[in-house]
Design a protein around this motif. Structure first.
Motif, mmCIF file in Angstrom:
data_model
loop_
_atom_site.group_PDB
_atom_site.id
_atom_site.type_symbol
_atom_site.label_atom_id
_atom_site.label_comp_id
_atom_site.label_asym_id
_atom_site.label_seq_id
_atom_site.Cartn_x
_atom_site.Cartn_y
_atom_site.Cartn_z
ATOM 1 N N ARG A 5 0.800 -1.198 0.125
ATOM 2 C CA ARG A 5 0.069 0.019 -0.173
ATOM 3 C C ARG A 5 0.828 1.322 0.089
ATOM 4 N NH1 ARG A 5 -3.361 -0.768 4.192
ATOM 5 N NH2 ARG A 5 -4.594 -2.198 2.925
ATOM 6 N N LYS A 6 1.888 1.205 0.846
ATOM 7 C CA LYS A 6 2.823 2.350 0.813
ATOM 8 C C LYS A 6 3.568 2.761 -0.509
ATOM 9 C CE LYS A 6 7.197 3.413 2.946
ATOM 10 N NZ LYS A 6 8.361 2.957 3.947
ATOM 11 N N SER A 7 4.023 1.629 -1.150
ATOM 12 C CA SER A 7 4.643 1.947 -2.388
ATOM 13 C C SER A 7 3.718 2.307 -3.512
ATOM 14 C CB SER A 7 5.352 0.728 -3.194
ATOM 15 O OG SER A 7 4.450 -0.145 -3.164
ATOM 16 N N TRP A 8 2.303 1.912 -3.597
ATOM 17 C CA TRP A 8 1.413 2.403 -4.198
ATOM 18 C C TRP A 8 0.958 4.017 -4.008
ATOM 19 C CZ3 TRP A 8 -4.488 2.142 -3.330
ATOM 20 C CH2 TRP A 8 -5.184 2.478 -4.188
ATOM 21 N N LEU A 9 0.833 4.396 -2.826
ATOM 22 C CA LEU A 9 0.615 5.650 -2.508
ATOM 23 C C LEU A 9 1.805 6.628 -2.790
ATOM 24 C CD1 LEU A 9 -1.520 5.163 0.655
ATOM 25 C CD2 LEU A 9 -2.436 6.112 -1.377
ATOM 26 N N PHE A 46 -2.763 6.383 -13.880
ATOM 27 C CA PHE A 46 -2.434 5.102 -14.334
ATOM 28 C C PHE A 46 -2.201 4.380 -13.190
ATOM 29 C CE2 PHE A 46 0.716 1.927 -15.327
ATOM 30 C CZ PHE A 46 -0.010 1.062 -16.102
ATOM 31 N N PHE A 47 -1.158 4.674 -12.245
ATOM 32 C CA PHE A 47 -0.609 4.205 -10.900
ATOM 33 C C PHE A 47 -2.003 3.849 -10.044
ATOM 34 C CE2 PHE A 47 3.776 5.956 -11.479
ATOM 35 C CZ PHE A 47 4.272 4.854 -11.957
ATOM 36 N N LEU A 48 -3.020 4.824 -9.823
ATOM 37 C CA LEU A 48 -4.101 4.601 -9.003
ATOM 38 C C LEU A 48 -4.911 3.726 -9.414
ATOM 39 C CD1 LEU A 48 -5.628 6.095 -6.940
ATOM 40 C CD2 LEU A 48 -6.998 7.399 -8.598
ATOM 41 N N ILE A 49 -5.091 3.284 -10.819
ATOM 42 C CA ILE A 49 -6.067 2.385 -11.407
ATOM 43 C C ILE A 49 -5.328 1.232 -11.647
ATOM 44 C CG2 ILE A 49 -7.438 1.832 -13.374
ATOM 45 C CD1 ILE A 49 -8.038 4.835 -13.826
ATOM 46 N N CYS A 50 -4.234 1.113 -12.294
ATOM 47 C CA CYS A 50 -3.590 -0.124 -12.861
ATOM 48 C C CYS A 50 -2.542 -0.823 -11.819
ATOM 49 C CB CYS A 50 -2.920 0.097 -14.129
ATOM 50 S SG CYS A 50 -4.306 0.520 -15.257
ATOM 51 N N TYR A 51 -2.138 0.213 -10.858
ATOM 52 C CA TYR A 51 -0.768 -0.637 -10.097
ATOM 53 C C TYR A 51 -1.277 -1.528 -9.287
ATOM 54 C CZ TYR A 51 3.522 -0.441 -7.723
ATOM 55 O OH TYR A 51 4.880 -0.935 -7.257
ATOM 56 N N PRO A 52 -2.137 -1.656 -8.592
ATOM 57 C CA PRO A 52 -2.798 -2.882 -7.758
ATOM 58 C C PRO A 52 -2.572 -4.232 -8.597
ATOM 59 C CG PRO A 52 -3.963 -1.087 -7.161
ATOM 60 C CD PRO A 52 -3.401 -0.542 -8.349
#
Length: 180
Positions: free
Chosen positions: A31-35, A66-72
């Motif tokens: 979660r931290k890397s995503w945020l 893109f990161f918000l939607i696809c990164y997970p």
């Protein structure tokens, strides 16, 4: 209850993924890397706006979205690929090893050609059932994976319920568990 188990590469992969999905530290790290990626993208967009460079601003906003939607989804696939490598490496050493497990209310005994182990069931912290496996997590944070295909499921469920009852607990059912 006695059973013979030969682990497959998928068994080892599911063990790694299940343990990782229950790890608070790993969930926090993911979660931290995503945020951080999202925040960095939007800070860069603000920097582009302040500098008057609209192209960089819109590019950074697009990257942030893109990161918000696809990164997970990308992160999930990356972790699965990494754990698949670990499972393949571990499977090479366990390919033809047959484990004989004897599960009683007092202990779990494992015998194989690579060694023997006796684990006191008082050390069991959590028993979880998924669609294909039972996972027994111990106080030491080690986890035993029991593939259902190798056991009489009704008898194993009764035995594990007795082990869980020692801790005034029940078997946690996550029959729809999948790696995410």
């Amino acid at each position: 209850m006695k059973a013979c188990i030969t682990y497959t590469q998928d068994d080892l992969l599911n063990n790694y993924l299940f343990v990782a999905s229950k790890s608070d530290q790993l969930r926090y790290s993911r979660r931290k890397s995503w945020l951080l990626l999202i925040i960095f993208s939007f800070v860069a967009a603000v920097g582009g706006y302040i500098a008057g460079d609209k192209l960089i601003m819109w590019y950074c906003i697009a990257v942030g979205m893109f990161f918000l939607i696809c990164y997970p989804f990308v992160q999930r696939l990356t972790y699965r690929r990494r754990y698949r490598k670990f499972a393949a490496d571990r499977y090479r050493s366990l390919k033809d090893v047959q484990f004989t497990l004897d599960i009683t209310n007092e202990n779990i005994t494992s015998e194989s050609s690579i060694g023997n182990a006796v684990i006191d069931t008082n050390q069991a912290e959590l028993v979880t059932e998924t669609a294909d496996y039972f996972f027994i997590r111990f106080i030491s944070q080690d986890t035993i994976t029991l593939p259902k295909r190798n056991f009489d499921v009704q008898q194993l469920t009764g035995q594990l319920a007795a082990i869980a009852a020692l801790k005034q607990d029940t078997i946690h059912q996550e029959l729809n568990w999948k790696w995410k």
